[in-house]
Design a protein around this motif. Structure first.
Motif, mmCIF file in Angstrom:
data_model
loop_
_atom_site.group_PDB
_atom_site.id
_atom_site.type_symbol
_atom_site.label_atom_id
_atom_site.label_comp_id
_atom_site.label_asym_id
_atom_site.label_seq_id
_atom_site.Cartn_x
_atom_site.Cartn_y
_atom_site.Cartn_z
ATOM 1 N N UNK A 106 0.845 -1.265 0.010
ATOM 2 C CA UNK A 106 -0.086 -0.012 -0.074
ATOM 3 C C UNK A 106 0.757 1.345 0.013
ATOM 4 N N UNK A 107 0.370 2.226 -0.622
ATOM 5 C CA UNK A 107 0.959 3.539 -0.471
ATOM 6 C C UNK A 107 -0.049 4.592 0.058
ATOM 7 N N UNK A 108 0.829 5.230 1.375
ATOM 8 C CA UNK A 108 0.143 6.023 2.143
ATOM 9 C C UNK A 108 0.517 7.226 2.088
ATOM 10 N N UNK A 109 -0.386 8.259 1.658
ATOM 11 C CA UNK A 109 -0.350 9.668 1.786
ATOM 12 C C UNK A 109 -0.634 10.190 3.135
ATOM 13 N N UNK A 110 0.237 10.776 3.841
ATOM 14 C CA UNK A 110 -0.181 11.393 5.290
ATOM 15 C C UNK A 110 -0.952 12.782 5.158
ATOM 16 N N UNK A 111 -1.958 12.821 5.601
ATOM 17 C CA UNK A 111 -2.529 14.224 5.639
ATOM 18 C C UNK A 111 -3.744 14.134 4.667
ATOM 19 N N UNK A 112 -3.631 14.663 3.670
ATOM 20 C CA UNK A 112 -4.596 15.037 2.494
ATOM 21 C C UNK A 112 -5.493 13.769 2.330
ATOM 22 N N UNK A 113 -6.745 14.009 2.112
ATOM 23 C CA UNK A 113 -7.814 12.814 1.844
ATOM 24 C C UNK A 113 -8.121 13.110 0.382
ATOM 25 N N UNK A 114 -7.173 12.479 -0.388
ATOM 26 C CA UNK A 114 -7.010 12.596 -2.176
ATOM 27 C C UNK A 114 -8.290 11.556 -2.398
ATOM 28 N N UNK A 115 -8.802 11.789 -3.645
ATOM 29 C CA UNK A 115 -9.807 11.183 -4.307
ATOM 30 C C UNK A 115 -9.251 10.473 -5.586
ATOM 31 N N UNK A 116 -8.188 10.537 -5.961
ATOM 32 C CA UNK A 116 -7.486 9.820 -7.118
ATOM 33 C C UNK A 116 -6.139 9.680 -6.850
ATOM 34 N N UNK A 117 -5.488 8.823 -7.739
ATOM 35 C CA UNK A 117 -4.162 8.599 -7.748
ATOM 36 C C UNK A 117 -3.398 8.067 -8.968
ATOM 37 N N UNK A 118 -2.135 8.524 -9.504
ATOM 38 C CA UNK A 118 -1.686 7.861 -10.576
ATOM 39 C C UNK A 118 -0.366 7.496 -10.048
ATOM 40 N N UNK A 119 -0.057 6.154 -10.417
ATOM 41 C CA UNK A 119 1.414 5.405 -10.048
ATOM 42 C C UNK A 119 1.911 4.914 -10.970
ATOM 43 N N UNK A 120 3.229 4.943 -10.619
ATOM 44 C CA UNK A 120 4.343 4.457 -11.777
ATOM 45 C C UNK A 120 5.443 3.788 -11.173
ATOM 46 N N UNK A 121 6.041 2.899 -11.771
ATOM 47 C CA UNK A 121 7.090 2.122 -11.647
ATOM 48 C C UNK A 121 8.459 3.036 -11.624
ATOM 49 N N UNK A 122 9.143 3.267 -10.595
ATOM 50 C CA UNK A 122 10.453 4.356 -10.556
ATOM 51 C C UNK A 122 11.539 3.756 -10.609
ATOM 52 N N UNK A 123 11.704 2.322 -9.940
ATOM 53 C CA UNK A 123 13.126 1.783 -9.755
ATOM 54 C C UNK A 123 13.008 0.349 -9.764
ATOM 55 N N UNK A 124 13.987 -0.271 -10.121
ATOM 56 C CA UNK A 124 14.178 -2.070 -9.916
ATOM 57 C C UNK A 124 15.180 -2.209 -9.419
ATOM 58 N N UNK A 125 15.529 -3.280 -8.476
ATOM 59 C CA UNK A 125 16.840 -3.552 -7.712
ATOM 60 C C UNK A 125 16.887 -5.179 -8.223
#
Length: 129
Positions: A106-125
């Motif tokens: 899960x990705x947690x945004x602390x504070x704001x109560x958002x109604x949408x999100x756009x996610x992307x892969x940013x790194x690989x190990x």
């Protein structure tokens, strides 16, 4: 050419359109690796449900590994919005995704109560030896 609906017909269609919109928004979003970025070949990112709680906003994410090797880690970053305006960003790292398996977090945004999100892969190990 103009499309006009009578107010009676519009009222009849409104519940159907609302139901269709709710159904479409509840489907998980699958994000394929962008063409030209070979780092993420064979990986597929899916966004799950987004919800708010007393702390902020949470979205489920998963990465499916359809390669023949274990992926050591995949960084996932999400940009959150409220009514179309930027609310913040947060990220997570999903570790040790075995070949043919799906890792999730899960990705947690602390504070704001958002109604949408756009996610992307940013790194690989690479996996640890």
């Amino acid at each position: 050419m103009s499309l006009r609906l009578s107010s009676r017909r519009a009222r009849r269609l409104a519940p159907s359109l609302a139901a269709l919109l709710v159904a479409a928004l509840s489907l998980p979003t699958v994000v394929r690796a962008q063409s030209g970025d070979a780092r993420f070949a064979g990986l597929a990112l899916s966004q799950g449900d987004i919800f708010t709680n007393d702390v902020g906003t949470v979205i489920g994410v998963s990465v499916t590994n359809s390669t023949a090797a274990t992926v050591g880690s995949v960084g996932v970053s999400c940009s959150f919005t409220v009514k179309g305006k930027a609310a913040g960003s947060a990220s997570t790292t999903i570790y040790n995704i075995v070949a043919g398996a799906t890792g999730q977090d899960q990705v947690h945004l602390m504070g704001p109560r958002a109604d949408a999100a756009s996610c992307a892969m940013t790194s690989i190990g690479k996996p640890l030896d």
